[in-house]
Scaffold this motif. Sequence first.
Motif, PDB file in Angstrom:
ATOM      1  N   UNK A 446       0.828  -1.210   0.000  1.00  0.00           N
ATOM      2  CA  UNK A 446       0.000   0.000   0.000  1.00  0.00           C
ATOM      3  C   UNK A 446       0.861   1.258   0.000  1.00  0.00           C
ATOM      4  N   UNK A 447       1.895   1.280   0.857  1.00  0.00           N
ATOM      5  CA  UNK A 447       2.786   2.443   0.903  1.00  0.00           C
ATOM      6  C   UNK A 447       3.533   2.610  -0.413  1.00  0.00           C
ATOM      7  N   UNK A 448       3.959   1.486  -0.993  1.00  0.00           N
ATOM      8  CA  UNK A 448       4.686   1.544  -2.262  1.00  0.00           C
ATOM      9  C   UNK A 448       3.829   2.093  -3.388  1.00  0.00           C
ATOM     10  N   UNK A 449       2.586   1.679  -3.447  1.00  0.00           N
ATOM     11  CA  UNK A 449       1.682   2.179  -4.484  1.00  0.00           C
ATOM     12  C   UNK A 449       1.425   3.674  -4.330  1.00  0.00           C
ATOM     13  N   UNK A 450       1.298   4.132  -3.085  1.00  0.00           N
ATOM     14  CA  UNK A 450       1.103   5.566  -2.835  1.00  0.00           C
ATOM     15  C   UNK A 450       2.318   6.360  -3.289  1.00  0.00           C
ATOM     16  N   UNK A 451       3.513   5.871  -2.962  1.00  0.00           N
ATOM     17  CA  UNK A 451       4.745   6.549  -3.356  1.00  0.00           C
ATOM     18  C   UNK A 451       4.930   6.514  -4.870  1.00  0.00           C
ATOM     19  N   UNK A 452       4.548   5.398  -5.485  1.00  0.00           N
ATOM     20  CA  UNK A 452       4.651   5.270  -6.946  1.00  0.00           C
ATOM     21  C   UNK A 452       3.756   6.296  -7.622  1.00  0.00           C
ATOM     22  N   UNK A 459      11.901   5.674  -3.123  1.00  0.00           N
ATOM     23  CA  UNK A 459      11.177   5.234  -1.929  1.00  0.00           C
ATOM     24  C   UNK A 459      10.158   4.157  -2.282  1.00  0.00           C
ATOM     25  N   UNK A 460       9.492   4.321  -3.424  1.00  0.00           N
ATOM     26  CA  UNK A 460       8.524   3.315  -3.872  1.00  0.00           C
ATOM     27  C   UNK A 460       9.221   1.987  -4.130  1.00  0.00           C
ATOM     28  N   UNK A 461      10.380   2.051  -4.764  1.00  0.00           N
ATOM     29  CA  UNK A 461      11.136   0.824  -5.041  1.00  0.00           C
ATOM     30  C   UNK A 461      11.467   0.083  -3.755  1.00  0.00           C
ATOM     31  N   UNK A 462      11.893   0.826  -2.739  1.00  0.00           N
ATOM     32  CA  UNK A 462      12.264   0.207  -1.467  1.00  0.00           C
ATOM     33  C   UNK A 462      11.045  -0.486  -0.825  1.00  0.00           C
ATOM     34  N   UNK A 463       9.893   0.192  -0.795  1.00  0.00           N
ATOM     35  CA  UNK A 463       8.698  -0.388  -0.192  1.00  0.00           C
ATOM     36  C   UNK A 463       8.198  -1.594  -0.994  1.00  0.00           C
TER      37      UNK A 463
END
Length: 562
Positions: A446-452, A459-463
């Motif tokens: 969920x956090x990764x999709x928000x950052x993407x 940051x998205x890549x890391x999540x």
Amino acid sequence: MKLKPVGLFVLLLLAGGRLWAAQPKVFLVFPLENKIGNPSVGWMSEGIADLIATRLASPTRYVLQREDRDDAYEQLGLPREAPLTLASEFKVAQALGATVPIIGHFTLAGDQLTTSVQWFDVPKLTLSKPIVVTGKLNELDVLETRLAWRLLKSQDNNGIEGNETEFSNRFPPVRLDAFESYIRGVLSTDSRSRKHFLEEANRLNPNDHRAAFALGKFYLDQDDYTTSAKWLRNLSPGDRDYPEALFILGIDEYYLGQYGPAEIDLKKLVGIAPLGEALNNLGVVELRLGHYDEALADFKQALRKDQDDSDYAFNMALALWHLKKYDQVAEFARKALAQDSDDLDTHVLLAEVSGELGDSVTRQNELSWISDHEKAAADDPPVESMNNGNSGNTSPSLPDPTPRMKKDYDAKDFHLASLIMARDVRRKLAEQPAQAVRAEGETHLKQGLTLLAAGRLPEAERELTQATLLLPNSSEAHQALGQAYEREGKHTLAAAEFETSLKEKDSYQAHLWLARAYISLKHLRPALKQAQAALELEPSSIEAKNLAEQIRAQLSGLRDKP
């Protein structure tokens, strides 16, 4: 650049090694022996090894670099130019902590190239059966990609995703003349030849930034910061060496007095790889900009990563001085002196802060030490000093200590983050209930999709990497990570994630994104196949139709070329 002892990274990688489900594989590819003895193709010994190594590497497979191998040669007193005995190769592998060393040879008959390699089991002292590929020299990259695939399959038949065709499609074609120039450049021992070959490699294939990176490092070693920065600015987030390039670029810009750009580049780096050296250098730049609170926070983080680094402690003391937190200045100055008792600048700082604290005994002791060890500083002080009106102290002016940049670093640290992340995730998988692991994976997704969606790609890549490790069967997680990679320009990694996503679930979006990744990698026929697969799932899609037409037009243009 000075590097840490060559085997040290294994201690970091395997810290808490019992937590791994299996020991991580660390590959080392030795230069292949030139069986035909023709020196004009001697570059191929290193060139073939380089091609195999780049194809073996992945976020969860660590491949040691040529520089690591050369360090081991130097420490063991081995020649770099001549082929090594198997016993010497074993010693190098042990020194580097390699678990899968690869040796081999090549022959050339006319335009027919044959490459044969074996990997050996270090603990068991056994060699695998030879893995052999043969084909035309002008298809060198295709042959060595096939060889790398077979190597991986021989290592772990179930541990590699996809088939050989999908694996090959992840790598862009190699322009042979540019590649030869690049290898000759990195092997050159004189500056003139090195510059010539690397500049020629960049001219022939400016889309491959490895020559630009090598030139950036070369000019940094010459203290030519302007030229170094010019070359390093060619790199983009999709390049493997991009984090290291940001580190060097930050050094270049700092010494050129370009503190604003240095701060931007080092902040990018810290977002990707928050290494102690990167945090320290960012803090130094922030000190120069007068951002004392931010500098202090970065020095604190750096010091947490290495409590024994006297430069980090000194820079902490200097930031605290600017913030007039004099008790803490004295504390960290003493900490720095505990690591390096002969450090003049730290003695100067301790003398000054002792004056601010009214500790005349310590101040006098420090002044006496400075006088004994550096007469010039007492007899001919500079105009600017730390006595800049902050107190009524009337003692002789002392030189202003300068914050300390880190120019020396271990390049391996920039490439270990993904393996360390995988280690930590395996620990969670071993220790936590499945339901808790899935919940954490969903949170990262969920956090990764928000950052993407916000365009915050590192940051998205890391999540999303965390999400795919915790949710290995999630088509959505793999597709989202592939999108992050593709938007960063990491097309090889993107293609692998889209392929994995499609194995979990056939989807229109994954086919479309994989088609785009293949276009970026210049594999047009596989790209067209993916666009057509997307159309089969959504026949009315204008986007898929347009993409398929675009690919057909490119293929037609290639056929029309004489």
